[in-house]
Design an enzyme around this catalytic site. Structure first.
Site, mmCIF file in Angstrom:
data_model
loop_
_atom_site.group_PDB
_atom_site.id
_atom_site.type_symbol
_atom_site.label_atom_id
_atom_site.label_comp_id
_atom_site.label_asym_id
_atom_site.label_seq_id
_atom_site.Cartn_x
_atom_site.Cartn_y
_atom_site.Cartn_z
ATOM 1 N N ASP A 1 -65.089 108.280 23.820
ATOM 2 C CA ASP A 1 -66.414 108.797 24.160
ATOM 3 C C ASP A 1 -67.403 107.663 23.906
ATOM 4 O O ASP A 1 -67.350 107.027 22.839
ATOM 5 C CB ASP A 1 -66.726 110.019 23.275
ATOM 6 C CG ASP A 1 -68.014 110.709 23.701
ATOM 7 O OD1 ASP A 1 -69.033 110.029 23.886
ATOM 8 O OD2 ASP A 1 -67.986 111.944 23.853
ATOM 9 N N TYR B 1 -71.943 102.625 45.685
ATOM 10 C CA TYR B 1 -71.396 101.461 44.967
ATOM 11 C C TYR B 1 -72.013 100.154 45.457
ATOM 12 O O TYR B 1 -72.165 99.200 44.687
ATOM 13 C CB TYR B 1 -69.867 101.450 45.077
ATOM 14 C CG TYR B 1 -69.292 102.737 44.517
ATOM 15 C CD1 TYR B 1 -69.306 102.964 43.151
ATOM 16 C CD2 TYR B 1 -68.822 103.739 45.363
ATOM 17 C CE1 TYR B 1 -68.848 104.166 42.626
ATOM 18 C CE2 TYR B 1 -68.351 104.936 44.847
ATOM 19 C CZ TYR B 1 -68.372 105.144 43.475
ATOM 20 O OH TYR B 1 -67.928 106.326 42.962
ATOM 21 N N GLU C 1 -76.178 116.356 34.372
ATOM 22 C CA GLU C 1 -74.808 116.101 33.901
ATOM 23 C C GLU C 1 -74.848 115.356 32.568
ATOM 24 O O GLU C 1 -73.900 114.705 32.171
ATOM 25 C CB GLU C 1 -73.982 115.358 34.973
ATOM 26 C CG GLU C 1 -73.655 116.291 36.144
ATOM 27 C CD GLU C 1 -72.782 115.669 37.230
ATOM 28 O OE1 GLU C 1 -72.220 114.581 36.996
ATOM 29 O OE2 GLU C 1 -72.680 116.278 38.303
ATOM 30 N N PHE D 1 -65.917 110.790 45.301
ATOM 31 C CA PHE D 1 -66.986 109.842 44.905
ATOM 32 C C PHE D 1 -66.748 108.479 45.549
ATOM 33 O O PHE D 1 -67.649 107.853 46.086
ATOM 34 C CB PHE D 1 -66.973 109.556 43.398
ATOM 35 C CG PHE D 1 -67.311 110.702 42.491
ATOM 36 C CD1 PHE D 1 -68.176 111.699 42.893
ATOM 37 C CD2 PHE D 1 -66.784 110.760 41.201
ATOM 38 C CE1 PHE D 1 -68.503 112.733 42.046
ATOM 39 C CE2 PHE D 1 -67.105 111.801 40.352
ATOM 40 C CZ PHE D 1 -67.958 112.792 40.776
ATOM 41 N N GLU E 1 -72.926 105.934 35.620
ATOM 42 C CA GLU E 1 -73.302 106.895 36.669
ATOM 43 C C GLU E 1 -72.914 108.260 36.143
ATOM 44 O O GLU E 1 -71.787 108.700 36.275
ATOM 45 C CB GLU E 1 -72.582 106.554 37.983
ATOM 46 C CG GLU E 1 -73.141 107.324 39.154
ATOM 47 C CD GLU E 1 -72.675 108.763 39.174
ATOM 48 O OE1 GLU E 1 -73.410 109.621 38.619
ATOM 49 O OE2 GLU E 1 -71.608 109.029 39.725
HETATM 50 C C1 LIG Z 1 -69.749 111.141 37.595
HETATM 51 S S1 LIG Z 1 -68.317 110.375 36.979
HETATM 52 C C2 LIG Z 1 -68.493 108.757 37.579
HETATM 53 C C3 LIG Z 1 -67.218 108.001 37.542
HETATM 54 C C4 LIG Z 1 -67.276 106.586 38.120
HETATM 55 N N1 LIG Z 1 -68.218 105.769 37.397
HETATM 56 C C5 LIG Z 1 -67.624 106.636 39.595
HETATM 57 O O1 LIG Z 1 -68.735 106.263 39.958
HETATM 58 O O2 LIG Z 1 -66.773 107.037 40.378
HETATM 59 C C6 LIG Z 1 -68.719 110.252 35.273
HETATM 60 C C7 LIG Z 1 -67.588 109.738 34.428
HETATM 61 O O3 LIG Z 1 -68.075 109.594 33.119
HETATM 62 C C8 LIG Z 1 -67.108 110.079 32.199
HETATM 63 N N2 LIG Z 1 -67.871 110.466 31.004
HETATM 64 C C9 LIG Z 1 -68.797 111.430 30.903
HETATM 65 N N3 LIG Z 1 -69.312 111.477 29.675
HETATM 66 C C10 LIG Z 1 -68.677 110.513 28.966
HETATM 67 C C11 LIG Z 1 -68.782 110.072 27.624
HETATM 68 N N4 LIG Z 1 -69.622 110.654 26.771
HETATM 69 N N5 LIG Z 1 -68.015 109.058 27.255
HETATM 70 C C12 LIG Z 1 -67.153 108.469 28.129
HETATM 71 N N6 LIG Z 1 -66.989 108.843 29.382
HETATM 72 C C13 LIG Z 1 -67.765 109.855 29.818
HETATM 73 C C14 LIG Z 1 -66.427 111.199 32.906
HETATM 74 O O4 LIG Z 1 -65.158 111.482 32.391
HETATM 75 C C15 LIG Z 1 -66.388 110.660 34.328
HETATM 76 O O5 LIG Z 1 -65.228 109.920 34.522
#
Ligand SMILES: C[S@@+](CC[C@H](N)C(=O)[O-])C[C@H]1O[C@@H](n2cnc3c(N)ncnc32)[C@H](O)[C@@H]1O
Length: 675
Positions: free
Chosen positions: A455, A370, A480, A363, A471
């Protein structure tokens, strides 16, 4: 930047019966070709009687070449009479043709050829004929062969013809009692009858008069392994070199980009090798240090009885090499993702699973995503905070689903550009990513960032956010579970707060791709126990390459944030219709998305609005359990449902026109996304 794929170019030529195949191969290799295409039958023994004992002498002696040469540098051509006679009304002719086919293919297997060419001629049919000529018996015999060999590919050689309804170049002179057949239709019938065998491929011959671009575009979804360019299609430029017309060039370039092997077909010209062809060949190799035909300025040698051949069609080869070398340079994004082309991946489940370090790393290499997020945060800050208050009033930004922190970094840099004082909360539920966030806080961000391991739907914040950055998007936008996560997190936002992204929309488009259909069918082994139904009821993330999109994508589902509806319902259903532009066979539909981050700051993987240079998302494929044949102008109707319970979200999909398929994935029985 150089292309990673190398050019592979062959030559189809006649051999001299006296000097044999080794002389031809020597000359072809000296010229720089990678392989030769020659009839399997020996030119002097082609009139054969396979049923008669001792007729095995029909073929070239396997002693003529080393086995390594046969298996790497020779493609054999099956006798062209076989394909028509296999469906002859005369049983004796049919049986003889089958014997010849079996003799050819048995010999090709014996000498371990990598591929054989099966010519499939497109004969004109009676104008009042209800159906094209029958190829059922050809398909049966071919199927038996394909099912008996594990390694050999059969290249079905067809001429690119105009599609149904388009005038053919020969039609003006053709008697009115006949009409031209469409070679794509014939191929489509043959591969269907052969059960979509993965070792059946296309060798597409480009005629001197090319059909329309639309007719040619249909081959984009087919496994075109070889592109045959007739020597007669080459023109001579004012320096005396062979060149192709602009339209031929365009087509050859497109196929070269696909990695298709090009074959220069010398037609029926006889290339007579001298008895000492080996000596001549090595002399030529010395003249050309690379031994790869790089000699400049020589006109193509037409080799006849009076000329000593050292090379064949050298300038034609150089010309194809020039077309290859001048393909547009691959940008960083294309190079980075080329190994994913047409390879099926299970969509990520970032909520249910914890992503791995390597996934985050991929990513974070994206040069566009970004930057766009940073721009969106900067604009939102400028809009929310009057210039006079930016240095003193603290704006709260929450990055929810922060991963290893690239959006935190982008938000901090945006604040710096906007001269705005900010407090950033980085919320992440993956403990392994949190470990990285903590290191970055201690070493880079210090007090400007707080790390929250939680969470986002469960965390109670000390203050509400002005801007909620996330994201959580998949290739189909909402797949997702961005809607469910952000609905749960919008409590963190001030009543007038801003969500980045503010909106996202999924799109779909009908897709034709033999390659992806076979790939999906092969996925059954990855299920425990192996399960073909599950394979076809699962969407896959895939960088589409050998696939034809028949109609432009249309919007499907849209989500907006924050969602202030009294009762939020994230289930969706829609049906979309398209008009087929030509006869085709559909194997599913492709899904895309675009998103409005803030105002006019967008990200998109929809082909027409694609964010150039971005490689964080590939399209998603929703397969069909069975190929769907569609005629030009027929309506294609596709239905998609997004279903939700407290535990899971899943899609169901089907097609109801021109035929109805069973609903795929009812109740999420094969695939769902866990909440
Ligand atoms: C697609 S990744 C994006 C990560 C980062 N923002 C990037 O752009 O590289 C989504 C992130 O959201 C986290 N995530 C998903 N659902 C979540 C939730 N309900 N609460 C907290 N974190 C969450 C995942 O663990 C993951 O690290």
């Amino acid at each position: 930047m150089p292309r990673s794929k190398r050019l592979s170019c062959g030559v189809q030529a006649q051999t001299n019966p006296e000097t044999g195949i080794n002389a031809l191969l020597d000359v072809a290799m000296t010229t720089g070709f990678d392989f030769i295409v020659v009839p399997l039958a020996h030119p002097l023994r082609a009139l054969r009687n396979p049923a008669a004992k001792g007729d095995a002498a029909f073929a070239r002696a396997d002693l003529d070449l080393y086995s390594g040469d046969w298996s790497s540098s020779v493609v054999g051509q099956i006798s062209s009479t076989v394909q028509t006679q296999l469906d002859s009304a005369d049983p004796a002719e049919r049986i003889k043709a089958q014997e010849m086919f079996e003799q050819d293919t048995a010999w090709a297997s014996h000498i371990s050829l990598p591929a054989v060419v099966l010519p499939l001629t497109v004969a004109p049919v009676a104008a009042d004929a209800k159906a094209p000529r029958s190829i059922a018996n050809l398909a049966r015999v071919l199927s038996n062969f394909l099912n008996s060999t594990l390694s050999m590919t059969v290249w079905v050689r067809v001429t690119a013809t105009p599609m149904a309804g388009e005038p053919s170049s020969t039609e003006a002179n053709a008697p009115v009692t006949t009409r031209a057949q469409d070679s794509w239709e014939l191929w489509n019938t043959l591969r269907t009858l052969c059960g979509y065998n993965g070792r059946l491929a296309v060798a597409l011959e480009l005629p001197d008069n090319l059909p329309s671009p639309q007719s040619l575009a249909r081959w984009k979804g087919e496994p075109v392994k070889g592109l045959f360019c007739l020597s007669s299609s080459f023109l001579t430029n004012n320096k005396g070199f062979p060149v192709l017309s602009k339209r031929h060039q365009l087509v050859v370039r497109e196929f070269l980009e696909f990695g298709t092997q090009v074959v220069v077909d010398c037609g029926s010209n006889q290339f007579i090798s001298p008895p000492d062809a080996k000596a001549a060949a090595s002399a030529a190799a010395q003249a050309s240090p690379s031994g790869k035909g790089k000699g400049k300025g020589k006109a193509a040698q037409f080799v006849d009885n009076t000329t000593t051949p050292t090379t064949i069609y050298e300038n034609h080869l150089q010309y194809i090499g020039h077309l290859f070398d001048t393909l547009p340079a691959l940008d960083e994004a294309t190079r980075a993702s080329s190994s994913f082309e047409d390879s099926l991946q299970a969509p990520l489940q970032p909520l249910m699973d914890n992503l791995e370090s390597a996934t985050y790393e991929v990513f974070e290499r994206d040069p566009v995503k970004y930057a766009q997020y940073g721009r969106a945060v900067e604009l939102a800050l400028e809009d929310r905070v009057p210039e006079s208050e930016r240095a003193t009033r603290e704006t709260v930004i929450m990055v929810v689903g922060a991963g290893r922190g690239p959006l935190v970094q982008a938000a901090l840099e945006a604040a710096e550009r906007a001269n705005c004082k900010v407090k950033v909360y980085a919320v992440e539920k993956n403990p392994n990513a949190v470990a990285t966030l903590l290191v970055r806080k201690n070493e880079e961000w210090l007090d400007s960032v707080e790390i929250i391991e939680s969470d986002m739907r469960a965390w109670n914040p000390p203050a509400l956010a002005d801007i909620l950055v996330s994201e959580l998007l998949g290739s189909f936008g909402d797949n997702e579970l961005s809607p469910e996560c952000l609905d749960g997190a919008q409590r963190l936002l001030k009543p007038d707060g801003v969500s980045i992204p503010s909106k996202y929309t999924s799109y779909l488009a009908p897709l034709s791709s033999q390659k992806l259909y076979i790939e999906v069918r092969n996925q059954y082994v990855h299920f425990s126990p192996p399960d073909e139904r599950k394979a076809f009821e699962t969407p896959y993330v895939v960088l589409l390459k050998n696939a034809a999109i028949t109609n432009p994508p249309v919007p499907v589902f849209t989500f907006e944030h924050p969602n202030r509806a009294a009762k939020i319902d994230n289930s969706r259903y829609t049906s979309v219709t398209f008009t087929a532009p030509h006869n085709t066979t559909l194997h599913g539909f492709a899904g895309y998305f675009d998103t409005v981050l803030y105002k006019d700051v967008m990200l998109s993987i929809v082909p027409d609005t694609f964010s150039t240079g971005m490689f964080s998302w590939f399209p998603i494929l929703f397969p069909f359990k069975q190929p769907v044949s569609v005629k030009a102008d027929e309506t294609i109707e596709i239905h998609v449902w997004r279903n939700c319970t407290r535990e899971k979200v899943w899609y169901e999909w089907t097609c109801t026109s021109p035929i109805s398929l069973p609903i795929h994935n009812p109740g999420g029985r094969s695939y769902y996304i866990g909440l």
